[in-house]
Write a protein that holds these residues in place. Structure first.
Motif, PDB file in Angstrom:
ATOM      1  N   ARG A 115     -46.217   2.770 -82.574  1.00 54.28           N
ATOM      2  CA  ARG A 115     -47.457   3.440 -82.961  1.00 54.28           C
ATOM      3  C   ARG A 115     -48.602   2.886 -82.113  1.00 54.28           C
ATOM      4  O   ARG A 115     -48.927   1.698 -82.173  1.00 54.28           O
ATOM      5  N   PRO A 128     -48.997  10.222 -81.427  1.00 52.92           N
ATOM      6  CA  PRO A 128     -47.834  10.424 -82.294  1.00 52.92           C
ATOM      7  C   PRO A 128     -46.556   9.931 -81.625  1.00 52.92           C
ATOM      8  O   PRO A 128     -46.461   9.875 -80.398  1.00 52.92           O
ATOM      9  N   THR A 129     -45.578   9.569 -82.429  1.00 53.17           N
ATOM     10  CA  THR A 129     -44.289   9.131 -81.895  1.00 53.17           C
ATOM     11  C   THR A 129     -43.307  10.291 -81.756  1.00 53.17           C
ATOM     12  O   THR A 129     -42.282  10.162 -81.090  1.00 53.17           O
ATOM     13  N   ASP A 178     -52.119   4.946 -88.375  1.00 51.45           N
ATOM     14  CA  ASP A 178     -51.097   4.609 -89.356  1.00 51.45           C
ATOM     15  C   ASP A 178     -50.215   3.488 -88.823  1.00 51.45           C
ATOM     16  O   ASP A 178     -49.397   3.696 -87.937  1.00 51.45           O
ATOM     17  N   LEU A 188     -50.731   0.879 -86.852  1.00 53.55           N
ATOM     18  CA  LEU A 188     -50.792   0.715 -85.401  1.00 53.55           C
ATOM     19  C   LEU A 188     -50.171  -0.604 -84.966  1.00 53.55           C
ATOM     20  O   LEU A 188     -50.391  -1.645 -85.584  1.00 53.55           O
TER      21      LEU A 188
END
Length: 395
Positions: A177, A193-194, A304, A306
């Motif tokens: 992240r 985003p992943t 979120d 990180l």
């Protein structure tokens, strides 16, 4: 009838590498960042970079124009546009005459222009840049792609920030992240985003270098605080800081964008009038803390879990600012974009080269979750007085 050259060549060897010049003239009004990159559908590789400084007269006149409010002379705007275009042409000519680039085919120049006004929420939303794309095209004989912000605004977006689309291309990781902070005059943050299916969140956090630099210019007679040495000597005034942080913009939900017409010395002075005892050194230190706090608070609110923050932009040279961001981001890792092959000074110029390449390939970019635009969009407009684009793409 379709007269858009980018669409005429959509099927012509779309995967072939393109050599693109990217230019950036930022809110610091200091000069032109130049890059030459090789783009494919999946990669952006830096071949060359350089900086050309504006002369003092041009810097001062650009600053006066930016501070003139709505009292803007059209003749002044066009004159400054031509002066900036000549600086751009000079550095392009200088760099492309050198080995190993003198025989290289350059397919396009990506350049947005020098932003003077950014008013995405006015009754007639607009973002106004000084740019003479016709002059640059005429002198260099290279197609110029510009108007990226205008395309986004016409599509219902705020026209900024645009660089998150580039950040996603070069920095995203499918297992970590990450966030990217761009410390320009105005700072912006991108949460990567992943998964390809995830939407991207990005927005302007507020002042990056602009208030720090303007305070240095007006109070110390210097363009910027080299390495943050002056700010380091001051003491943060926490009551003042809390008032600055109470500014409504910092608490708005994205999408949002801003500019120096909002965050400027006039805005700052409204708060300073209550604190006549503060020394100029303490105020400078407090402004550094304001930038650090607003960037990191944005990361903490919208990021979120990180794991890593990647920082680019001119603010990375301010060691004191970087230390403060690192300290209040702990335990999240903080590092410069240079470690990922993207020089922090040239990230935005590379981004506009990337957008120009997307235009050539007719690739749409989804910024709906960033700028609020309605749909995916192929950003930008092509200026090609010589009609050379199709031939270049068939090289």
């Amino acid at each position: 009838m379709n007269n858009d050259p980018s669409k005429q060549v959509t099927e012509l060897e779309r995967d072939k590498p393109r050599n693109i010049v990217g230019l950036m003239t930022g809110t610091s009004l200091d000069g032109v960042d130049y890059v030459l990159v090789e783009c494919t559908n999946a990669t952006v590789r830096l071949l060359d970079s350089a900086f050309s400084e504006f002369n003092i007269s041009l810097k001062n006149r650009l600053r006066q124009l930016r501070e003139s409010g709505d009292q803007v002379s059209l003749q002044t705007c066009y004159g400054l546009s031509q002066e900036i275009a000549k600086v751009c042409c000079e550095i392009i000519d200088e760099r492309l005459r050198t080995d190993p680039f003198k025989d290289l085919i350059v397919h396009a120049i990506g350049y947005q222009g020098q932003t003077i006004r950014h008013q995405p929420l006015s009754y007639a939303p607009f973002s106004f840049q000084l740019i003479d794309a016709d002059l640059i095209n005429s002198v260099t004989a290279i197609p110029v792609i510009s108007g990226f912000r205008q395309s986004d605004i016409a599509n219902g977006g705020q026209g900024a920030p645009l660089t998150p689309a580039f950040h996603r291309t070069v920095f995203a990781h499918n297992q970590e992240r990450r966030a990217v902070i761009n410390l320009g005059g105005i700072a912006n943050v991108t949460f990567l985003p992943t998964e390809n299916s995830e939407s991207m969140i990005a927005f302007d956090t507020g002042p990056g270098n602009t208030l720090i630099d303007e305070w240095c210019r007006t109070q110390y007679g210097m363009s910027y605080d080299a390495e943050g040495l002056t700010a380091r000597k001051g003491n943060v005034q926490h009551t003042l800081l809390e008032e600055l942080l109470s500014e409504a913009y910092f608490h708005q939900r994205p999408p949002k964008s801003t500019g120096q017409e909002y965050f400027n010395i006039g805005w700052l002075q409204k708060f300073l009038n209550k604190y006549p005892h503060c020394t100029k050194g303490d105020i400078l230190s407090t402004l550094v803390e304001l930038t650090a706090q607003t960037c990191v608070q944005a990361c903490q609110k919208y990021g979120d879990s990180l794991e890593r923050i990647i920082i680019c932009g001119g603010g990375v040279k301010n060691n004191f600012l970087m230390e403060r961001i690192t300290a209040i981001s702990d335990p999240c890792l903080v590092e410069r974009s240079d470690g990922f092959g993207i020089p922090s000074d040239y990230c935005e110029a590379m981004a506009f080269a990337y957008f120009a390449d997307c235009k050539l390939r007719n690739i749409s970019i989804d910024l709906s979750s960033v700028t609020g635009s309605r749909t995916h969009l192929v950003h930008g407009s092509i200026t090609d007085c010589y009609g050379t684009l199709t031939n270049r793409l068939n090289f």
